[in-house]
Design a protein around this motif. Structure first.
Motif, PDB file in Angstrom:
ATOM      1  N   GLY A  98       5.218   3.728  10.778  1.00 39.31           N
ATOM      2  CA  GLY A  98       4.115   2.956  11.342  1.00 39.31           C
ATOM      3  C   GLY A  98       3.434   2.088  10.294  1.00 39.31           C
ATOM      4  N   ILE A  99       3.250   2.628   9.102  1.00 36.93           N
ATOM      5  CA  ILE A  99       2.631   1.854   8.018  1.00 36.93           C
ATOM      6  C   ILE A  99       3.537   0.695   7.616  1.00 36.93           C
ATOM      7  N   ASP A 100       4.848   0.959   7.552  1.00 37.50           N
ATOM      8  CA  ASP A 100       5.787  -0.132   7.241  1.00 37.50           C
ATOM      9  C   ASP A 100       5.649  -1.243   8.267  1.00 37.50           C
ATOM     10  N   TRP A 101       5.508  -0.865   9.539  1.00 35.83           N
ATOM     11  CA  TRP A 101       5.383  -1.890  10.595  1.00 35.83           C
ATOM     12  C   TRP A 101       4.090  -2.673  10.411  1.00 35.83           C
ATOM     13  N   ILE A 102       2.994  -1.976  10.218  1.00 31.07           N
ATOM     14  CA  ILE A 102       1.699  -2.648  10.060  1.00 31.07           C
ATOM     15  C   ILE A 102       1.740  -3.669   8.923  1.00 31.07           C
ATOM     16  N   LEU A 103       2.392  -3.287   7.829  1.00 28.84           N
ATOM     17  CA  LEU A 103       2.425  -4.159   6.650  1.00 28.84           C
ATOM     18  C   LEU A 103       3.553  -5.186   6.678  1.00 28.84           C
ATOM     19  N   GLY A 104       4.335  -5.149   7.755  1.00 27.71           N
ATOM     20  CA  GLY A 104       5.389  -6.139   7.880  1.00 27.71           C
ATOM     21  C   GLY A 104       6.642  -5.813   7.099  1.00 27.71           C
ATOM     22  N   ASP A 105       6.759  -4.549   6.636  1.00 20.35           N
ATOM     23  CA  ASP A 105       7.953  -4.166   5.872  1.00 20.35           C
ATOM     24  C   ASP A 105       9.108  -3.761   6.765  1.00 20.35           C
ATOM     25  N   ALA A 106       8.846  -3.608   8.064  1.00 23.01           N
ATOM     26  CA  ALA A 106       9.911  -3.294   9.027  1.00 23.01           C
ATOM     27  C   ALA A 106      10.169  -4.513   9.892  1.00 23.01           C
ATOM     28  N   LEU A 155      -1.937   3.841   4.442  1.00 18.52           N
ATOM     29  CA  LEU A 155      -2.104   2.405   4.256  1.00 18.52           C
ATOM     30  C   LEU A 155      -2.984   2.122   3.034  1.00 18.52           C
ATOM     31  N   GLN A 156      -4.031   2.912   2.841  1.00 19.26           N
ATOM     32  CA  GLN A 156      -4.902   2.717   1.685  1.00 19.26           C
ATOM     33  C   GLN A 156      -4.159   2.918   0.367  1.00 19.26           C
ATOM     34  N   LYS A 157      -3.218   3.857   0.346  1.00 21.72           N
ATOM     35  CA  LYS A 157      -2.419   4.047  -0.865  1.00 21.72           C
ATOM     36  C   LYS A 157      -1.580   2.821  -1.189  1.00 21.72           C
ATOM     37  N   ARG A 158      -1.193   2.103  -0.146  1.00 28.63           N
ATOM     38  CA  ARG A 158      -0.332   0.935  -0.335  1.00 28.63           C
ATOM     39  C   ARG A 158      -1.118  -0.317  -0.705  1.00 28.63           C
ATOM     40  N   VAL A 159      -2.303  -0.503  -0.104  1.00 28.14           N
ATOM     41  CA  VAL A 159      -2.980  -1.791  -0.255  1.00 28.14           C
ATOM     42  C   VAL A 159      -4.405  -1.700  -0.796  1.00 28.14           C
ATOM     43  N   GLY A 160      -4.952  -0.491  -0.926  1.00 23.40           N
ATOM     44  CA  GLY A 160      -6.291  -0.377  -1.480  1.00 23.40           C
ATOM     45  C   GLY A 160      -7.244   0.357  -0.570  1.00 23.40           C
ATOM     46  N   THR A 161      -8.213   1.028  -1.181  1.00 17.11           N
ATOM     47  CA  THR A 161      -9.109   1.910  -0.426  1.00 17.11           C
ATOM     48  C   THR A 161     -10.108   1.158   0.450  1.00 17.11           C
ATOM     49  N   GLY A 162     -10.245  -0.132   0.258  1.00 20.48           N
ATOM     50  CA  GLY A 162     -11.164  -0.891   1.090  1.00 20.48           C
ATOM     51  C   GLY A 162     -10.606  -1.264   2.440  1.00 20.48           C
ATOM     52  N   CYS A 163      -9.333  -0.931   2.686  1.00 15.78           N
ATOM     53  CA  CYS A 163      -8.655  -1.336   3.929  1.00 15.78           C
ATOM     54  C   CYS A 163      -8.552  -0.162   4.900  1.00 15.78           C
ATOM     55  N   SER A 164      -8.329  -0.484   6.142  1.00 11.94           N
ATOM     56  CA  SER A 164      -8.037   0.531   7.151  1.00 11.94           C
ATOM     57  C   SER A 164      -6.993  -0.025   8.105  1.00 11.94           C
ATOM     58  N   ALA A 165      -6.285   0.876   8.774  1.00 14.70           N
ATOM     59  CA  ALA A 165      -5.163   0.474   9.612  1.00 14.70           C
ATOM     60  C   ALA A 165      -5.639  -0.118  10.935  1.00 14.70           C
TER      61      ALA A 165
END
Length: 232
Positions: free
Chosen positions: A223-231, A26-36
């Motif tokens: 799972g990351i796709d789901w969290i970010l709304g891409d699924a 998830l950090q690779k997708r949205v930035g290192t300040g975030c967590s899942a």
């Protein structure tokens, strides 16, 4: 971000991999300040290890259904089971909740179909390698699977349960897996399915004789796709 539910503890080593890679991915997708945003329940694997009888699997099904319902009630918007072998009862778990269950076999099969893979071999625990529930579900995605070797399946099962699930990695087992994969690659296949979340502790999916589809890595990506709304 959408909150995802994770049923873990099967084993703790696998759950640690899921938690770490969900966050790192998830950090690779949205930035290192975030967590899942994860709701996680770690089950006691003493009650779920080396299941063999219908009664044991019925018990496991009820344990996972109860866990799934607790995660849904706590606010999870989708569910993941952090173990290939426990997906034997995934359809029963999915039927008992109203949120989607991201199925590790379907995610892997869809990825392989998209990549044009037609023939593959599977390595994992004994029940994953030998029982029809896993193999038939993967075949639905257009794959032909190579036959398994019974003695090889027994040794891989031993390595997984007696070593990897306890967080133990030995050079002997690394060499054994390397030999097995070399032999498997001689079959008429295009890829290898790494169908145990702990096997990545011994097998590097990016450094092998043929393409390796790590089910855990593929599952985490879904799972990351789901969290970010891409699924959907």
């Amino acid at each position: 971000m959408r909150k995802i539910g994770l049923i873990g503890g099967m084993s703790w080593a696998s759950t640690e991999l899921y938690y770490r890679h969900l966050n790192k991915g998830l950090q690779k997708r949205v930035g290192t300040g975030c967590s899942a945003p994860i709701l996680m329940e770690s089950l006691n694997y003493c009650d779920l290890s080396r299941l063999s009888t219908p009664e044991q699997w019925d018990h496991a099904k009820e344990v996972l259904i109860a866990s799934a319902r607790r995660l849904e009630a706590a606010g999870a918007t989708a569910l993941m089971i952090a173990a290939n072998s426990m997906h034997k009862v995934a359809d029963d778990v999915a039927a008992a909740i109203s949120i989607p269950l991201l199925h590790i076999v379907d995610e892997t099969g869809e990825k392989m179909r998209a990549d044009g893979v037609k023939a593959a071999a599977v390595i994992g625990t004994r029940n994953v390698m030998t029982e029809p529930w896993f193999r038939q579900r993967l075949v639905r995605h257009g794959l032909t699977l190579a036959p398994y070797d019974a003695s090889r399946a027994e040794e891989i099962d031993r390595i997984i349960y007696d070593e990897l699930m306890q967080g133990k990695v030995t050079e002997d087992s690394r060499r054994t897996m390397r030999t097995f994969i070399t032999d498997i690659a001689k079959q008429d296949i295009q890829a290898l399915v790494l169908a145990c979340t702990e096997l990545v502790m011994l097998v590097d999916p990016d450094a092998n004789l043929l393409p390796v589809y790590d089910t855990a890595r593929i599952h985490v990506a879904a799972g990351i796709d789901w969290i970010l709304g891409d699924a959907p």
